[in-house]
Write a protein that holds these residues in place. Structure first.
Motif, PDB file in Angstrom:
ATOM      1  N   PRO A  53       0.804  -1.227   0.000  1.00  0.00           N
ATOM      2  CA  PRO A  53       0.000   0.000   0.000  1.00  0.00           C
ATOM      3  C   PRO A  53       0.834   1.274   0.000  1.00  0.00           C
ATOM      4  CG  PRO A  53      -0.915  -1.594   1.539  1.00  0.00           C
ATOM      5  CD  PRO A  53       0.396  -2.154   1.061  1.00  0.00           C
ATOM      6  N   ARG A  54       2.042   1.213   0.564  1.00  0.00           N
ATOM      7  CA  ARG A  54       2.904   2.393   0.600  1.00  0.00           C
ATOM      8  C   ARG A  54       3.422   2.778  -0.779  1.00  0.00           C
ATOM      9  NH1 ARG A  54       6.898  -0.056   5.047  1.00  0.00           N
ATOM     10  NH2 ARG A  54       6.447  -1.845   3.683  1.00  0.00           N
ATOM     11  N   CYS A  55       3.209   1.912  -1.749  1.00  0.00           N
ATOM     12  CA  CYS A  55       3.652   2.180  -3.122  1.00  0.00           C
ATOM     13  C   CYS A  55       2.568   2.868  -3.951  1.00  0.00           C
ATOM     14  CB  CYS A  55       4.047   0.872  -3.812  1.00  0.00           C
ATOM     15  SG  CYS A  55       5.347  -0.050  -2.978  1.00  0.00           S
ATOM     16  N   GLY A  56       1.438   3.154  -3.340  1.00  0.00           N
ATOM     17  CA  GLY A  56       0.306   3.677  -4.098  1.00  0.00           C
ATOM     18  C   GLY A  56       0.359   5.159  -4.407  1.00  0.00           C
ATOM     19  N   TYR A  57       1.410   5.850  -4.022  1.00  0.00           N
ATOM     20  CA  TYR A  57       1.491   7.290  -4.262  1.00  0.00           C
ATOM     21  C   TYR A  57       2.956   7.711  -4.379  1.00  0.00           C
ATOM     22  CZ  TYR A  57       1.430   6.281   0.734  1.00  0.00           C
ATOM     23  OH  TYR A  57       1.645   5.699   1.960  1.00  0.00           O
ATOM     24  N   GLY A  58       3.163   8.760  -5.157  1.00  0.00           N
ATOM     25  CA  GLY A  58       4.518   9.254  -5.384  1.00  0.00           C
ATOM     26  C   GLY A  58       5.295   8.383  -6.359  1.00  0.00           C
ATOM     27  N   THR A  59       6.587   8.685  -6.493  1.00  0.00           N
ATOM     28  CA  THR A  59       7.485   7.896  -7.335  1.00  0.00           C
ATOM     29  C   THR A  59       8.219   6.913  -6.437  1.00  0.00           C
ATOM     30  OG1 THR A  59       7.783   9.746  -8.868  1.00  0.00           O
ATOM     31  CG2 THR A  59       9.403   7.976  -8.974  1.00  0.00           C
ATOM     32  N   VAL A  60       8.029   5.611  -6.710  1.00  0.00           N
ATOM     33  CA  VAL A  60       8.519   4.577  -5.803  1.00  0.00           C
ATOM     34  C   VAL A  60       9.124   3.410  -6.575  1.00  0.00           C
ATOM     35  CG1 VAL A  60       7.927   3.112  -3.819  1.00  0.00           C
ATOM     36  CG2 VAL A  60       6.530   5.128  -4.325  1.00  0.00           C
ATOM     37  N   MET A  61      10.229   2.877  -6.035  1.00  0.00           N
ATOM     38  CA  MET A  61      10.705   1.571  -6.474  1.00  0.00           C
ATOM     39  C   MET A  61      10.148   0.577  -5.457  1.00  0.00           C
ATOM     40  SD  MET A  61      14.610   2.041  -7.926  1.00  0.00           S
ATOM     41  CE  MET A  61      15.230   3.108  -6.616  1.00  0.00           C
ATOM     42  N   CYS A  62       9.118  -0.132  -5.877  1.00  0.00           N
ATOM     43  CA  CYS A  62       8.386  -1.037  -5.003  1.00  0.00           C
ATOM     44  C   CYS A  62       8.962  -2.440  -5.180  1.00  0.00           C
ATOM     45  CB  CYS A  62       6.908  -0.990  -5.378  1.00  0.00           C
ATOM     46  SG  CYS A  62       5.787  -1.676  -4.165  1.00  0.00           S
ATOM     47  N   VAL A  63       9.614  -2.958  -4.132  1.00  0.00           N
ATOM     48  CA  VAL A  63      10.391  -4.187  -4.249  1.00  0.00           C
ATOM     49  C   VAL A  63       9.724  -5.314  -3.456  1.00  0.00           C
ATOM     50  CG1 VAL A  63      12.657  -5.234  -3.942  1.00  0.00           C
ATOM     51  CG2 VAL A  63      12.481  -2.787  -4.493  1.00  0.00           C
ATOM     52  N   SER A  64       9.267  -6.326  -4.164  1.00  0.00           N
ATOM     53  CA  SER A  64       8.611  -7.467  -3.532  1.00  0.00           C
ATOM     54  C   SER A  64       9.576  -8.642  -3.435  1.00  0.00           C
ATOM     55  CB  SER A  64       7.367  -7.876  -4.337  1.00  0.00           C
ATOM     56  OG  SER A  64       6.858  -9.110  -3.867  1.00  0.00           O
ATOM     57  N   LYS A  65       9.871  -9.059  -2.215  1.00  0.00           N
ATOM     58  CA  LYS A  65      10.735 -10.224  -2.036  1.00  0.00           C
ATOM     59  C   LYS A  65      10.003 -11.502  -2.449  1.00  0.00           C
ATOM     60  CE  LYS A  65      13.932  -8.707   1.579  1.00  0.00           C
ATOM     61  NZ  LYS A  65      14.446  -8.990   2.948  1.00  0.00           N
ATOM     62  N   ALA A  66       8.720 -11.581  -2.175  1.00  0.00           N
ATOM     63  CA  ALA A  66       7.948 -12.780  -2.501  1.00  0.00           C
ATOM     64  C   ALA A  66       7.864 -12.985  -4.005  1.00  0.00           C
ATOM     65  CB  ALA A  66       6.553 -12.690  -1.897  1.00  0.00           C
ATOM     66  N   ALA A  67       7.607 -11.909  -4.735  1.00  0.00           N
ATOM     67  CA  ALA A  67       7.474 -12.016  -6.194  1.00  0.00           C
ATOM     68  C   ALA A  67       8.820 -11.918  -6.900  1.00  0.00           C
ATOM     69  CB  ALA A  67       6.548 -10.923  -6.711  1.00  0.00           C
ATOM     70  N   ARG A  68       9.847 -11.476  -6.167  1.00  0.00           N
ATOM     71  CA  ARG A  68      11.181 -11.234  -6.729  1.00  0.00           C
ATOM     72  C   ARG A  68      11.090 -10.275  -7.921  1.00  0.00           C
ATOM     73  NH1 ARG A  68      14.145 -17.158  -6.734  1.00  0.00           N
ATOM     74  NH2 ARG A  68      12.472 -17.622  -8.211  1.00  0.00           N
ATOM     75  N   LYS A  69      10.366  -9.201  -7.664  1.00  0.00           N
ATOM     76  CA  LYS A  69      10.151  -8.172  -8.681  1.00  0.00           C
ATOM     77  C   LYS A  69      10.377  -6.782  -8.093  1.00  0.00           C
ATOM     78  CE  LYS A  69       8.474 -11.044 -11.852  1.00  0.00           C
ATOM     79  NZ  LYS A  69       9.193 -11.343 -13.135  1.00  0.00           N
ATOM     80  N   LEU A  70      10.816  -5.885  -8.944  1.00  0.00           N
ATOM     81  CA  LEU A  70      10.849  -4.468  -8.617  1.00  0.00           C
ATOM     82  C   LEU A  70       9.861  -3.783  -9.541  1.00  0.00           C
ATOM     83  CD1 LEU A  70      13.909  -2.123  -8.067  1.00  0.00           C
ATOM     84  CD2 LEU A  70      12.036  -1.423  -9.563  1.00  0.00           C
TER      85      LEU A  70
END
Length: 235
Positions: free
Chosen positions: A113-130
Motif C-alpha cells: 500500500p505504501r507504493c500507491g502514491y509518489g514515485t517509488v521503487m516497489c520491491v517485492s521479495k515474494a514475487a522477486r520483482k521491482l
C-alpha cells in the motif's frame, strides 16, 4: 678711415643678428599628415588595450536552488552511507506529502500500500520483482534478487526508504564488485545492475543489495529516480 667704418658696420650687423636670433620663436618642423590613399600602420607586436566590460555583464546568473544537486564522490573506507534514523524520517515525511497530494489510492495487486502514491521503487521479495511506480501506476517491472535471508549481515533490509545517493558507476569498497546504476537507499545497500545475476540468475545472491538483471531497463529507471525524492519500499 674707410676700414674703420667698415668694421663698425660689421659689428652693428652682428649685434642685430644676435638680437633677432635670440627673440625669434623656435620653429618645430610639422610632420606631414599621411595621404588619404596610404594604409594605416599596424603594429603586430602591440598589446591590445582591454575593453571594459559593463557591470551588468559581469554579474553572475544565479541558478535557482532546485538546480543545485550534490554530486557525491566515492568514500575510500566504505559504501555510501546515511544515518538510518534520518533516512527513515525523511522517507516518512516524503510518503506523507505524496499521499496528501495523491489522495486515497489502491495499490495494484502484489504491491505494498505504501507504493500507491509518489514515485517509488516497489520491491517485492515474494514475487522477486521491482515495480517502478508513479502515482500508483506500474511503469516498469524488472526481475530482482536479494541478499541471503539467513545471514543478518547480508539480508536485504525491509521498510520505507528514501534514495539518498545514486551513481552511474560504482565499485563496492567492501567487496570489489561492480555496481552500475547504483541507487543507495539503506546504508551501503542499493538497487543496482548485477552482471552475475544476468549470467547466473537466482543461483547466487547479493551482499544485501537489490540486484537487477535487466541493465537497459534499470538505466531507464535510473534516469527517472530523483535523489531525496524517490522512495524505495522493500517488503
Amino acid at each position: 678711415m674707410r676700414n674703420v667704418r667698415s668694421a663698425g658696420l660689421a659689428a652693428i650687423a652682428a649685434l642685430v643678428t644676435l638680437a633677432v636670433a635670440g627673440c625669434a620663436p623656435k620653429v618645430t618642423a610639422a610632420v606631414p599628415a599621411p595621404l588619404a590613399t596610404e594604409e594605416p600602420v599596424v603594429r603586430t607586436d602591440a598589446t591590445p588595450t582591454p575593453t571594459a566590460t559593463p557591470a551588468a555583464a559581469r554579474t553572475a546568473t544565479a541558478l535557482p536552488a532546485a538546480a543545485f544537486k550534490a554530486t557525491p564522490t566515492p568514500t575510500p573506507s566504505g559504501e555510501a552511507t546515511m544515518d538510518a534514523a534520518a533516512n527513515a524520517a525523511a522517507a516518512a515525511k516524503k510518503a506523507a506529502a505524496d499521499k496528501k497530494t495523491a489522495g486515497d489510492r489502491i495499490a495494484p495487486a502484489n504491491t505494498d500500500p505504501r507504493c500507491g502514491y509518489g514515485t517509488v521503487m516497489c520491491v517485492s521479495k515474494a514475487a522477486r520483482k521491482l515495480y517502478f511506480m508513479k502515482d500508483g501506476q506500474i511503469v516498469t517491472t524488472v526481475d530482482v534478487r536479494f541478499g541471503k535471508e539467513s545471514d543478518p549481515e547480508r539480508r536485504t533490509r525491509e521498510g520505507n526508504f528514501l534514495v539518498f545517493r545514486k551513481e552511474v558507476q560504482w565499485t563496492s569498497n567492501l567487496y570489489g564488485s561492480e555496481m552500475p546504476y547504483a541507487m543507495f537507499f539503506s546504508g551501503g545497500q542499493a538497487v543496482h545492475f548485477s552482471s552475475d545475476f544476468a549470467a547466473r540468475g537466482y543461483n547466487g545472491n547479493s551482499h544485501g543489495c537489490v540486484n537487477v538483471r535487466d541493465k537497459a531497463a534499470l538505466a531507464a529507471i535510473f534516469d527517472q529516480v530523483e535523489v531525496g525524492s524517490t522512495r524505495v519500499v522493500v517488503y
